[in-house]
Design a protein around this motif. Structure first.
Motif: not given
Length: 328
Positions: A54-57, A175-184, A186-190, A223-229
């Motif tokens: 969920t980050c970039t360069a 440790g603590n799993p991140p709380n991610l939402s799935r975009d219906a 794109t299927g990306l998790l953010t 840039l710092q909080n993008v969708g993750m496959p």
């Protein structure tokens, strides 16, 4: 990318490189002058930054106060921060083949296509001694896969010299799993913005970071909080079952650092040592629990101290690589 990055260091420049498989890799490059690094004038690694999920360069260039660029310029060390495959304009590796693992394919792309291209574009022309990977969080598994593949090659057949790998924000016990939402669509998790801040920096009561960092993150959310496959975000447990085998293939030196207050992984002395022991054939393994810092060490109050260690260590293993080659 530059227009969306108002806090970016002026020393980082966007780039796009076409790979041998006709894919492309994008990112940010800081390449100091070679004038002070003529032959025989000291080590010059090519440091390659690999961001987490969920980050970039831009992870390695949050602002001038939290950027690898300052250390690249001070030490004369080129620093290339790539957008990993599937992120920010870099070609996607999806869809995966049956039974193929996201981390495995990413690691193979790094080894076969991305690092050879970076070495040709930035390493060899700038008289670098070897590549050192600085990998955060979700970038750690593909880095380990890549280093293992590199170890299987004869040195005279390798398309790039690998001097060492620096691993942060990954471990043996989640440790603590991140709380991610799935975009219906794109299927990306953010994660939500609040969840991203907690994951990277700690909860609201944490004193591991300067509060101004949160405002910067909000301005740079694109840039710092993008969708993750989804395939990347759901394979941590699968990775853990294969970690012992894959880590044992790595032969180059390893620097392994964990933030004392990491949200995603347990960072006890025992857990850190447990993960480090998996690198049974590495030339050397150094471990650090970085005190008083969160998951995102590079965004913490100890950011500058950590970067100094990374750049110094990269120079050390670059000298060692040249010595093993008989260059002295």
């Amino acid at each position: 990318m530059a227009a969306e990055h108002p806090h970016s260091s002026a020393s980082f420049k966007p780039f796009t490189i076409r790979l041998d498989n006709d894919a492309k890799t994008t990112g940010l490059a800081c390449v100091p002058s070679t004038q002070a690094h003529e032959a025989g004038d000291g080590p010059r690694p090519l440091l390659v930054g690999l961001h987490g999920g969920t980050c970039t360069a831009a992870y390695f260039d949050l602002s001038p106060d939290y950027s690898a660029a300052a250390f690249a310029v001070m030490t004369g060390t080129p620093f290339i921060s790539i957008n990993r495959p599937c992120y920010a304009g870099s070609t996607s590796i999806l869809p995966l083949e049956q039974d193929e693992v996201f981390f495995g394919r990413t690691g193979r792309w790094l080894h076969e296509f991305i690092l050879p291209a970076l070495w040709s574009e930035y390493g060899r022309p700038n008289k670098c001694d070897g590549i050192v990977l600085l990998s955060h969080s979700m970038a750690v598994p593909p880095t380990i896969v890549c280093a293992g593949l590199h170890a299987q090659q004869q040195s005279d057949q390798a398309l790039y010299p690998l001097a060492g790998i620096i691993l942060t924000g990954w471990g043996s016990q989640p440790g603590n799993p991140p709380n991610l939402s799935r975009d219906a669509n794109t299927g990306l998790l953010t994660p939500s913005f609040g969840a991203k801040v907690e994951l990277m920096l700690g909860d609201a009561s944490s004193t591991c970071y300067d509060p101004s960092v949160v405002a910067i993150l909000k301005q740079q959310e694109s840039l710092q909080n993008v969708g993750m496959p989804e395939q990347e975000g759901t394979q941590i447990e699968q990775w853990i079952t294969k970690a012992e085998e894959l880590c044992s293939r790595v032969r180059v030196p390893v620097l392994y650092g964990m933030g004392e207050n990491d949200f995603l992984w347990n960072a006890s002395k025992e857990d850190v040592q447990s993960f480090a022991r998996l690198f049974t054939t590495s030339a050397k393994v150094e471990t650090k629990i970085v005190l008083g810092v969160p998951h995102a060490i590079e965004w913490s109050r100890s950011s500058k101290a950590w970067y100094w260690q990374c750049f110094g260590w990269a120079s050390e293993v670059s000298v060692a690589l040249q010595w093993r080659k008989g260059a002295f």
